[in-house]
Design an enzyme around this catalytic site. Sequence first.
Site, PDB file in Angstrom:
ATOM      1  N   CYS A  79       0.928  -1.328  -0.074  1.00  0.00           N
ATOM      2  CA  CYS A  79      -0.075   0.207  -0.069  1.00  0.00           C
ATOM      3  C   CYS A  79       0.999   1.198   0.073  1.00  0.00           C
ATOM      4  O   CYS A  79       1.686   1.443   0.796  1.00  0.00           O
ATOM      5  CB  CYS A  79      -0.909   0.018   1.337  1.00  0.00           C
ATOM      6  SG  CYS A  79      -1.788   1.372   1.274  1.00  0.00           S
ATOM      7  N   GLU A 123       2.974  -6.149   8.486  1.00  0.00           N
ATOM      8  CA  GLU A 123       3.362  -4.520   8.310  1.00  0.00           C
ATOM      9  C   GLU A 123       4.170  -4.145   9.330  1.00  0.00           C
ATOM     10  O   GLU A 123       5.242  -3.269   8.858  1.00  0.00           O
ATOM     11  CB  GLU A 123       1.823  -3.639   8.450  1.00  0.00           C
ATOM     12  CG  GLU A 123       2.216  -2.344   8.200  1.00  0.00           C
ATOM     13  CD  GLU A 123       1.174  -1.337   8.431  1.00  0.00           C
ATOM     14  OE1 GLU A 123       1.493  -0.281   8.640  1.00  0.00           O
ATOM     15  OE2 GLU A 123       0.007  -1.853   8.196  1.00  0.00           O
ATOM     16  N   THR A 155      -0.372   1.434  10.145  1.00  0.00           N
ATOM     17  CA  THR A 155      -1.500   2.328   9.561  1.00  0.00           C
ATOM     18  C   THR A 155      -2.995   1.551   9.801  1.00  0.00           C
ATOM     19  O   THR A 155      -3.638   2.561   9.538  1.00  0.00           O
ATOM     20  CB  THR A 155      -1.341   2.163   7.899  1.00  0.00           C
ATOM     21  OG1 THR A 155      -1.427   0.742   7.546  1.00  0.00           O
ATOM     22  CG2 THR A 155       0.057   2.490   7.366  1.00  0.00           C
ATOM     23  N   SER A 203      -6.080  -6.705  11.164  1.00  0.00           N
ATOM     24  CA  SER A 203      -5.875  -5.637  12.009  1.00  0.00           C
ATOM     25  C   SER A 203      -6.890  -4.872  12.216  1.00  0.00           C
ATOM     26  O   SER A 203      -7.638  -4.403  13.165  1.00  0.00           O
ATOM     27  CB  SER A 203      -4.610  -5.124  11.946  1.00  0.00           C
ATOM     28  OG  SER A 203      -4.351  -4.057  13.115  1.00  0.00           O
ATOM     29  N   ASN A 204      -7.146  -4.006  11.066  1.00  0.00           N
ATOM     30  CA  ASN A 204      -8.197  -2.953  11.008  1.00  0.00           C
ATOM     31  C   ASN A 204      -9.649  -3.468  11.280  1.00  0.00           C
ATOM     32  O   ASN A 204     -10.238  -2.764  11.855  1.00  0.00           O
ATOM     33  CB  ASN A 204      -8.136  -2.290   9.647  1.00  0.00           C
ATOM     34  CG  ASN A 204      -8.988  -3.263   8.539  1.00  0.00           C
ATOM     35  OD1 ASN A 204     -10.083  -2.881   8.415  1.00  0.00           O
ATOM     36  ND2 ASN A 204      -8.136  -3.964   7.841  1.00  0.00           N
TER      37      ASN A 204
END
Length: 317
Positions: free
Chosen positions: A97, A127, A168, A227-228
């Site tokens: 990303c 990440e 992020t 995660s999000n």
Amino acid sequence: MQILLANPRGFCAGVDRAISIVERAIEMYGAPIYVRHEVVHNRYVVDSLRERGAIFIEDIAEVPDGSILIFSAHGVSQAVRAEARARELTMLFDATCPLVTKVHMEVARASRKGKEAILIGHAGHPEVEGTMGQYNNPKGGMYLVESPDDVWKLNVKDENNLCFMTQTTLSVDDTSAVIDALHRRFPKIIGPRKDDICYATTNRQEAVRNLANDADVVLVVGSKNSSNSNRLAELAQRMGKPAYLIDSAADIQESWLQNAKCIGVTAGASAPDILVQQVIARLQALGAVGSVELRGREESIVFEVPKELRVEVKQVD
């Protein structure tokens, strides 16, 4: 029983780009296409791409010479990138990303300048592993913290030469608390001009706040390793609402809906809309009448795929 839909929800620009890179590579070069790690953290997406000819691996040594390799949306360390470039691959595409790449650049800049860098993130997340792997200055240091407690326990070489950045896909509230602790512990620490938590994470958490205000129960469509998506379920729970992370409509348990007049539905940034539509259909089969989409932030960000892949591809249902 009514259905409330969070807005925005589902795919973000980075996920859309990453999936498109794999789809276009398969279309242009044919199967198999190798992908280091799951391209995004969603079981439905990964299974669909696997059926089309994507092979997901964790170790580049598993990739035969002459193959095509794609890095996942989560990014990779400099060491992994160097290993891939040293191989005799036909093509190498990077689906990282662009907003993750931005954080990578912040870390690499700190490394070049000899600044010690602190990353706020979850240990073991790909990440985080990729971001930590951008730092290679032995005279400095790279540290990972997850909580304010971690900050107070942290030992650095030079408190006057520090900077921080974040994963992020974190909780906005949790990250704010860690940043506050960093500023209290290290008054001269420097952070990014703008929070590294991406627009999609922030917008979806804001949408869940609005959703949880009116919903009796919240369903978050997303995989357990996303995660999000986990942060969305946690946020609704913190607001006092029962919230469940589900991979698909098949995961819904009728007992969750007892006495509920309003069911809130959202989706993580890596969950496709088809899964949301299936959840809506399942809820309607269980007695829900109609659905209403809440007002929310408009998202118009688009990230281009590599120029080598910018051709029309067949639409896949």
